[in-house]
Design an enzyme around this catalytic site. Structure first.
Site, PDB file in Angstrom:
ATOM      1  N   CYS A  50      31.555  53.272  13.929  1.00 43.12           N
ATOM      2  CA  CYS A  50      31.424  51.902  13.438  1.00 43.12           C
ATOM      3  C   CYS A  50      32.735  51.154  13.646  1.00 43.12           C
ATOM      4  CB  CYS A  50      31.033  51.897  11.954  1.00 43.12           C
ATOM      5  SG  CYS A  50      32.336  52.499  10.843  1.00 43.12           S
ATOM      6  N   ASP A 459      34.828  31.329  48.115  1.00 42.70           N
ATOM      7  CA  ASP A 459      35.500  31.496  49.398  1.00 42.70           C
ATOM      8  C   ASP A 459      34.423  31.484  50.476  1.00 42.70           C
ATOM      9  OD1 ASP A 459      37.559  32.219  51.303  1.00 42.70           O
ATOM     10  OD2 ASP A 459      36.701  34.232  51.258  1.00 42.70           O
ATOM     11  N   ASP A 662      42.471  36.123  48.429  1.00 35.13           N
ATOM     12  CA  ASP A 662      41.704  35.606  47.286  1.00 35.13           C
ATOM     13  C   ASP A 662      42.102  36.275  45.971  1.00 35.13           C
ATOM     14  OD1 ASP A 662      40.098  33.786  48.720  1.00 35.13           O
ATOM     15  OD2 ASP A 662      38.816  35.422  49.392  1.00 35.13           O
TER      16      ASP A 662
END
Length: 796
Positions: A50, A459, A662
């Site tokens: 949890c 691109d 990129d």
């Protein structure tokens, strides 16, 4: 490779000094040394279940000197700790980490970073299912006895049924409730609270009160509430476990594709070596029927490959010399000799595995909100239950029985299972759904960021197009010229030559003599005693006829026409003294580009094209795809500047690219995506990697992210609404412990069922895999999409 750091040596010395059961060798293999001097350790912590557990572990470890970060993965129940280079001198060692976890009540076992099969041994579904079966059997029988009591049984029958219920309920809760009791006792032993403490308290109080009533001849008992609560709690826990196992199965499924060893070629002999010993440059042999052990380049051999792991396409691909093959690709028909270009831990397969694990590791805004709320849960519940007890004790003039009953109902009804499941289940289902569609998510928070985007930047080469040249147009060639051009193209390694050979089709080719390839110019050879050239138009024109229908005037016109049309370029062919012929080359548009961009625009997103190419090809592609804003000759700095400009205007930007240039812009975007064919830097910088050829993965991922966002908000609303209604009713004494148990469990089941709707997310914008019959070039697609008689232009 394993980390052999001073921290490890210190851990082994401490182990020998203390006689610890944990072997130093296990700790040694649990670590990996980074290039920056950090050491990463991974531990299996099965007791974590949890948000409070996560907070307890991270709050205890992160302040330790030398700990750069400590992160718990709830789905995989794993703890990842990164020690800074000064970790060893500070005394923070792997042994100390394990010792600290032991004191907190979370026994930890080191996990080899390459041994994901250990995850399979950590599964708890079988134990949960057994506990669920016991609780369900007990609940059914106790409820049957309770119905008889409610129906008006006399005192003797009532007391007998209460005792029989006790004989069923007490051992059932004792066995099935171990899941909660162990966690609660461990937390209390470490001096803290978690969500299982009030659950265990509610179970024990309801059993204790019921036993008191049964033994004293009381009229009411709550054995049915205790076993029903246990049953429904286990239903919620089991559903949660199933979701987590689904995520684990994806990771394990990839891990099973990894080879355990490789066959190395040493001076003509074959030697089997462990996969961890394979280094770039090694020559390996991959027999038919085996998977590629690492990323490699084919040297020799003929075979077909199953690359569905990478591309999603089941059609076998022919292996050719020089071809790059990713780790995990299946060799189908013949042995191949390959050269390794990566190690096992840097391969494409390892990268996929790491991204699947990281998809569950990241914590976005919604997860952090849920974590904070879970931390406040246990103290708040105990305060509410205590307030209800004291209030009713005063209101009833000291009726402790009624006060305890109301307090038990409050403890039960306020269980935060629904809140705890609100975000994790959605993220698990979302990551699984994306994985099924061939999209890998690097960070769980990326799903939240993707849902917020309003602008998409693409691109061009390698993203909107495949980056591979293809023959789009050629002059009319005679049979002899066609055969000679094919033969010359076969002797060149240039991509343009391969495109020409493929485009001209098959046929008988003449013998070539005096073949020579001149870098930057082309290929020259003697064909039946005649000199012929294939290559750069100006170079070919040196031997071609000075006039004629395909002479200099035609050559110049052809090149200019190519430029006007925006095609990739042109290649020329000629026999000495004969007219020149030109071949126009173009790029293939990536599958699904047209429907993908249309879907993004329909979703209200602005689409832009940023490319380093020249103006003509960029204008042509933008016009064909309907992109309203396009920029050519963009440097990496220009792309980053455009991203920052949009962000400055308040836009959330998704960057989609593939090249080395990129990588900076992928990192600059609010969120980023890259195809699996991207360079290593591009894939590492991206938040998502799509392994299918189709660009429709982009709108599909956006759609899944938006649906996930909606489901998370709905889950939060359901959990808050449930507590807003149930808690006041319970404190007012209008809810019995049995009704509280059913209501609490129903809320958890509703949240899980709502989250599972994401698994039914449909594809939008076209196919994701390679189910488009064939790729089209920019020229061919433009010819189909352009209005008749009108040239395509870039929209204003």
């Amino acid at each position: 490779m394993s980390c052999c750091s001073p921290a490890l040596a210190l851990a082994e010395n401490e182990e020998r000094a203390t006689g610890a059961d944990l072997r130093g060798e296990e700790l040694k293999h649990a670590g990996r040394l980074g290039v920056d001097g950090t050491a990463t350790y991974v531990f299996s912590v099965p007791a974590v279940h949890c948000g409070a557990c996560i907070a307890a572990i991270e709050d205890a470890l992160n302040p330790l000197a030398g700990v750069a970060s400590a992160r718990v993965n709830l789905t995989l129940r794993r703890l990842t700790v990164v020690l800074s280079p000064e970790g060893a001198p500070s005394g923070t060692t792997p042994f100390r980490l394990v010792e600290t976890l032991q004191r907190l009540g979370y026994p930890a076992t080191p996990v080899d970073l390459g041994d994901l099969e250990q995850l399979a041994r950590e599964k708890e579904s079988g134990k949960l299912l057994l506990a669920l079966g016991i609780a369900g059997f007990a609940a059914a029988n106790v409820m049957l006895l309770s119905v008889s009591v409610w129906s008006g049984a006399d005192e003797a029958t009532r007391d007998l049924f209460h005792l029989i219920s006790a004989l069923i309920a007490v051992p059932a809760v004792a066995i099935s409730g171990q899941v909660f009791f162990r966690s609660a006792f461990a937390a209390l032993g470490a001096g803290r609270l978690n969500m299982d403490v009030p659950i265990s308290l509610a179970l024990l109080l309801s059993l204790g009160l019921s036993l008191y009533e049964s033994l004293s001849g009381g009229s009411e008992a709550y054995f049915d509430a205790a076993v029903t609560l246990t049953f429904f709690l286990l239903v919620g826990r089991y559903l949660d476990q199933l979701m987590r196992e689904r995520a684990r199965s994806a990771v394990l499924g990839i891990a099973r594709l990894a080879a355990k060893g490789a066959t190395r070629i040493v001076d003509g002999d074959l030697v089997v070596v462990p996969i961890d010993e394979v280094t770039p440059g090694m020559h390996l042999r991959v027999p038919a029927g085996e998977r590629m052990p690492v990323d490699a380049r084919v040297i020799a051999g003929a075979s077909y490959l199953d690359r569905s792991l990478v591309t999603g396409e089941s059609e076998p691909v022919s292996a050719t010399a020089g071809m790059r093959v990713e780790a995990g690709v299946l060799n189908l028909t013949g042995a191949l000799d390959v050269e390794a270009i990566s190690g096992a831990k840097d391969s494409f397969l390892a990268e996929m595995t790491a991204m699947m694990e990281a998809a569950e590791q990241g914590r976005g805004a919604y997860v952090r909100i849920a974590d904070r709320m879970a931390r406040l849960y246990a103290p708040a519940v105990h305060c509410l239950a205590a307030a209800a007890f004291l209030g009713w004790l005063v209101a009833t003039g000291g009726d402790w029985y009624q006060a305890v009953t109301v307090a038990i109902a409050v403890l039960i009804v306020t269980c935060p299972c629904a809140l705890g499941l609100a975000v994790p289940v959605v993220h698990v289902v979302g990551a699984s759904r994306l994985f099924q569609a061939g999209i890998l998510m690097k960070d769980g928070s990326a799903l939240e960021r993707l849902a917020e985007i309003d602008a998409v930047l693409f691109d061009k080469t390698g993203t909107l197009t495949t980056g591979t040249p293809r023959l789009s147009r050629t002059d009319v060639l005679s049979g002899t010229e066609n055969a000679a051009a094919r033969a010359l193209a076969a002797r060149s390694h240039h991509p343009a030559s391969r495109a020409i050979r493929s485009g001209l089709g098959a046929g008988v080719e003449p013998e070539l003599e005096a073949v020579r390839e001149i870098a930057g110019s082309g290929v020259e050879a003697l064909v039946d005693g005649r000199r012929a050239r294939l290559g750069r138009p100006g170079w070919v024109a040196e031997i071609a006829a000075a006039d004629g229908p395909r002479g200099d005037e035609g050559l110049g016109h052809g090149i200019e026409e190519n430029r006007r049309r925006g095609e990739k370029g042109s290649v020329a062919f000629a026999f000495e003294g004969a007219p020149i012929s030109t071949f126009s080359l173009d790029e293939a548009v990536r599958e699904g580009a047209v429907p993908a961009l249309a879907t993004l625009r329909d979703a209200g997103l602005s689409v832009e094209l940023l490319s380093g190419d020249g103006e003509a090809p960029v204008r042509r592609l933008a016009g064909m795809l309907g992109i309203e804003r396009a920029a050519c000759r963009q440097s990496p700095a220009d792309k980053i500047a455009r991203i920052h400009a949009l962000q400055g205007e308040g836009h959330q930007v998704l960057m989609v690219g593939d090249g080395l240039n990129d990588a900076p812009s992928l990192a600059a975007g609010n969120v980023s995506m890259a195809p699996a064919s991207a360079c290593d830097a591009g894939r590492l910088a991206a938040d998502f990697v799509f392994t299918r050829e189709s660009l429709c993965a982009v709108p599909f991922a956006v759609d899944v992210a938006r649906r996930a966002k909606t489901l998370v908000k709905t889950n939060f609303a359901l959990a808050i609404l449930y507590n807003a209604v149930a808690v006041p009713l319970a404190m007012a004494g209008l809810v019995t412990p049995l009704v509280a148990a059913i209501a609490m469990s129903a809320s958890s089941i509703v949240v899980v069922a709502n989250s599972l709707r994401l698994a039914r997310a449909k594809r939008r914008g076209g196919p994701l895999a390679g189910d488009v019959p064939g790729r089209k070039t920019v020229a061919a697609t433009a010819a189909e999409t352009a209005p008749e008689g009108k040239p395509l232009e870039l929209p204003a």
